[in-house]
Design a protein around this motif. Structure first.
Motif, short mmCIF file in Angstrom:
data_model
loop_
_atom_site.label_atom_id
_atom_site.label_comp_id
_atom_site.label_asym_id
_atom_site.label_seq_id
_atom_site.Cartn_x
_atom_site.Cartn_y
_atom_site.Cartn_z
N TRP A 415 1.10 -0.99 -0.15
CA TRP A 415 0.18 -0.36 0.26
C TRP A 415 0.59 0.82 -0.25
CZ3 TRP A 415 0.06 3.75 4.11
CH2 TRP A 415 0.75 2.63 5.11
N TRP A 416 1.48 1.49 0.67
CA TRP A 416 2.98 1.89 0.66
C TRP A 416 3.32 3.06 -0.44
CZ3 TRP A 416 7.73 1.21 0.31
CH2 TRP A 416 8.08 -0.42 0.26
N TYR A 417 3.41 1.46 -1.37
CA TYR A 417 4.58 1.90 -2.55
C TYR A 417 3.61 2.08 -3.62
CZ TYR A 417 7.45 0.15 -6.78
OH TYR A 417 8.08 0.24 -7.15
N LEU A 418 2.77 2.01 -3.47
CA LEU A 418 0.74 2.80 -4.58
C LEU A 418 0.71 4.07 -3.81
CD1 LEU A 418 -1.06 -0.62 -3.98
CD2 LEU A 418 0.00 0.50 -6.06
N ASP A 419 1.15 5.04 -2.69
CA ASP A 419 1.06 5.34 -2.71
C ASP A 419 1.97 7.01 -3.54
OD1 ASP A 419 -1.61 5.74 -1.01
OD2 ASP A 419 -0.13 5.86 1.17
N LEU A 420 2.93 6.20 -3.58
CA LEU A 420 4.37 6.91 -4.23
C LEU A 420 3.44 7.41 -5.37
CD1 LEU A 420 7.19 4.87 -3.64
CD2 LEU A 420 5.89 7.12 -2.73
N ARG A 421 2.69 6.25 -5.81
CA ARG A 421 1.92 6.54 -6.96
C ARG A 421 1.20 7.56 -7.45
NH1 ARG A 421 5.86 3.54 -6.95
NH2 ARG A 421 6.37 3.24 -9.13
N ARG A 422 -0.14 7.87 -5.92
CA ARG A 422 -0.84 8.53 -5.68
C ARG A 422 -0.31 10.88 -5.31
NH1 ARG A 422 -3.41 6.88 -1.43
NH2 ARG A 422 -5.40 7.76 -2.04
N TYR A 423 1.23 10.01 -4.24
CA TYR A 423 1.36 12.20 -4.42
C TYR A 423 1.90 11.82 -4.93
CZ TYR A 423 -1.34 9.88 -0.17
OH TYR A 423 -2.63 9.23 0.59
N GLY A 424 1.91 12.94 -5.84
CA GLY A 424 3.40 13.02 -6.42
C GLY A 424 3.85 12.67 -7.39
N GLY A 425 3.78 10.82 -7.70
CA GLY A 425 4.07 10.24 -8.38
C GLY A 425 4.82 11.35 -10.04
N VAL A 426 6.23 10.62 -10.27
CA VAL A 426 6.64 10.95 -11.42
C VAL A 426 7.81 9.94 -11.57
CG1 VAL A 426 6.37 13.67 -10.90
CG2 VAL A 426 8.69 11.74 -10.81
N LYS A 427 7.73 9.87 -12.85
CA LYS A 427 8.61 8.97 -13.92
C LYS A 427 10.00 8.62 -12.55
CE LYS A 427 10.87 11.91 -18.29
NZ LYS A 427 10.88 11.58 -19.06
N HIS A 428 10.60 7.93 -12.44
CA HIS A 428 11.31 7.52 -12.33
C HIS A 428 12.67 6.23 -12.57
CE1 HIS A 428 8.93 5.76 -9.25
NE2 HIS A 428 9.51 5.12 -9.38
N ALA A 429 13.93 6.32 -12.65
CA ALA A 429 14.56 5.06 -13.45
C ALA A 429 15.26 5.31 -12.08
CB ALA A 429 15.02 5.20 -14.30
N GLY A 430 15.90 3.18 -12.25
CA GLY A 430 16.59 2.75 -10.91
C GLY A 430 17.45 1.92 -11.27
N TYR A 431 18.77 1.17 -11.23
CA TYR A 431 19.22 0.42 -10.98
C TYR A 431 19.94 -0.35 -10.16
CZ TYR A 431 23.47 2.51 -12.12
OH TYR A 431 24.50 3.34 -11.66
#
Ligand code: 4AD
Ligand code: MG
Length: 463
Positions: A415-431
């Motif tokens: 749920w907390w990971y999904l929240d990132l998409r609900r509160y100003g989530g922008v495109k991002h990347a990592g490795y």
């Protein structure tokens, strides 16, 4: 009398030449004749030993001559130049104090031992030249990685080791449970009851810090984590360990190509840093472990990494007339033999393979417009194969939820990971860069068990 290290003597010889010095260390070799003798000692500060000459005028001359390998001594004497000898200087001992005698059954006598044997004495192997070089380099490279990201302003985030979610959704987790008898983690039928366990839920050791570091990425923009990760993978290979270290940067307002640019820049920085800051160790590897090492690294520093899509890579491998153990077809995960063929035979340099089929990749990778592939990238390097795995992340809540469902994950756990998409989530990347894989790559060492101090693999957790 100045207390010095072997490293200081080698690096700043002029400062100490013809001066009285004091050194302590462990005996590597002893040779004696009637009137004098030589000891080579290593004090752990440097790759090289230093030679000590001692004469019969020392009152413990006979005892010194009988010193066993790995005995600890303290020496006082003058540093003198020794032109013509193997080493440019030596210490003329005025006093040698025996601090600790090593038992005669010390296993590292002066002969070559196999890496397999040395693994059985992992507590002693850092005293050998090869492992001293490997673990010194490991320390230098860890520093290089922090330096690279810190100088770019990335925030180092310490992500947790104990976790309630499976970051990769692959189920390769080690369970964490309390041994406390006051918390019997069993129900009436004898099944584990996680609600009664220490955390009140099922928990595991982390397989990746990514999901946690993504949360900090949405606050700080550019972040990284660098810590131990754990995988109960059933693959008994020379490149997999159950406990390994991973570097995971995460960048905001960035896409897959920014991600590849960062990975390429970081790899080149780290290689250059190792060559510049551990020259003795690198020369040792080039001479004794892999004679093509320097050529290989130079070639990488001066070339651009190749970028191909998974679909292109599959077509290329199919066009080659080679009989692979696993024939190549679209949709399969590339096996080590395919990865190595791409980097070692076709391109002869590092290759980014991108846009893999969604069904063989993790749920958090961004779905491409073709609905079949995801914005993933793996960096493959000659000799090692996959060294980095990363992706652009799925920032669209509905698609992410759908991908989690397809992958059989319970959205409530995230749920907390999904929240990132609900509160100003922008495109991002990592490795994620496998730290041991980098060390293998930089040293030419062929087995992951030989680049981590105390390796943990299936059926092996001795030390
Ligand atoms: O490709 P992986 O599984 O990717 C991730 O874990 C992502 N969450 C990373 C991210 O995007 N932040 O693992 C990343 C790298 C691999 O490329 C490999 O170098 C190393 O970690 N690795 C291992 N190294 C040693 N032993 C193992 N069992 C490893 N599994 C992965
Ligand atoms: Mg991977």
């Amino acid at each position: 009398m100045k207390l010095v290290t072997v490293k200081e003597i080698y690096r700043e010889t002029d400062l100490f030449l013809n001066q009285k010095v004091e050194l302590s260390g462990w005996v590597r070799t002893v040779r004696t004749s009637k009137a004098f003798g030589f000891i080579e000692i290593n004090d752990g500060s440097f790759f090289e030993n230093i030679q000590v000459v001692f004469e019969e005028s020392l009152d413990n001359f006979l005892e010194i001559g009988k010193l066993t390998i790995s005995s600890a001594i303290r020496i006082q004497g003058e540093l003198v130049s020794s032109p013509g000898a193997k080493q440019p200087f030596e210490v003329k001992a005025e006093n040698i104090e025996i601090l600790a005698l090593s038992a005669a059954d010390y296993p590292l006598q002066k002969k070559r031992h196999t890496f397999e044997y040395l693994r059985t004495i992992a507590h002693l192997r850092p005293r050998t030249n090869t492992f001293a070089a490997v673990f010194r380099l490991r320390s230098v490279v860890a520093y290089a990685i922090h330096k690279f990201f810190q100088e770019k302003g990335y925030v180092y985030v310490h992500t947790p080791i104990i976790t309630g979610s499976d970051a990769e959704g692959a189920g390769e987790m080690f369970r964490v449970t309390a041994l406390d008898m006051a918390l019997p983690p069993k129900d009436e039928s004898g099944n584990l009851d996680f609600a009664k366990d220490f955390f009140g839920r099922e928990t595991s050791l982390t397989v990746s810090g990514q999901l946690n570091v993504e949360t900090y990425c949405m606050a700080f923009r550019n972040v990284y984590t660098f810590g131990p990760t754990f995988r109960a993978e059933n693959s008994n290979t020379a490149r997999h360990a159950a406990e390994f270290w991973m570097i995971e940067p995460e960048i905001a307002f960035a896409d897959l190509s920014d991600n590849m640019n960062l990975a390429e820049e970081m790899m080149k920085f780290v290689i250059q840093y190792a060559l510049d800051n551990a020259p003795e160790e690198m020369a040792f590897f080039n001479k004794f472990v892999d004679k093509t090492l320097f050529d290989r690294l130079e070639n990488i520093l001066s070339s651009e990494f190749v970028r191909v899509t998974y679909t292109e890579a599959v077509e290329m491998l199919q066009r080659e007339n080679v009989k692979f153990e696993y024939p190549v077809c679209w949709g399969m995960d590339l096996q080590t033999e395919h990865e190595r063929y791409l980097t070692e035979k076709i391109f002869k340099k590092p290759v980014f393979v991108s846009d893999y089929p969604k069904d063989i990749k993790a749920f958090y990778m961004r779905l491409n417009d073709d609905n079949k592939t995801v914005a993933a990238m793996d960096l493959l390097v000659p000799g090692v194969g996959e060294i980095i795995g990363g992706s652009q992340r799925e920032e669209r809540l509905d698609i992410l939820q759908q991908r989690m469902q397809e992958s059989g994950l319970n959205a409530e756990d995230y749920w907390w990971y999904l929240d990132l998409r609900r509160y100003g989530g922008v495109k991002h990347a990592g490795y994620g860069l496998g730290f041991e894989r980098v060390i293998m790559y930089l040293t030419g060492m062929a087995n992951i068990r030989d680049v981590i101090s105390f390796p943990r693999t299936a059926n092996s957790c001795e030390f």
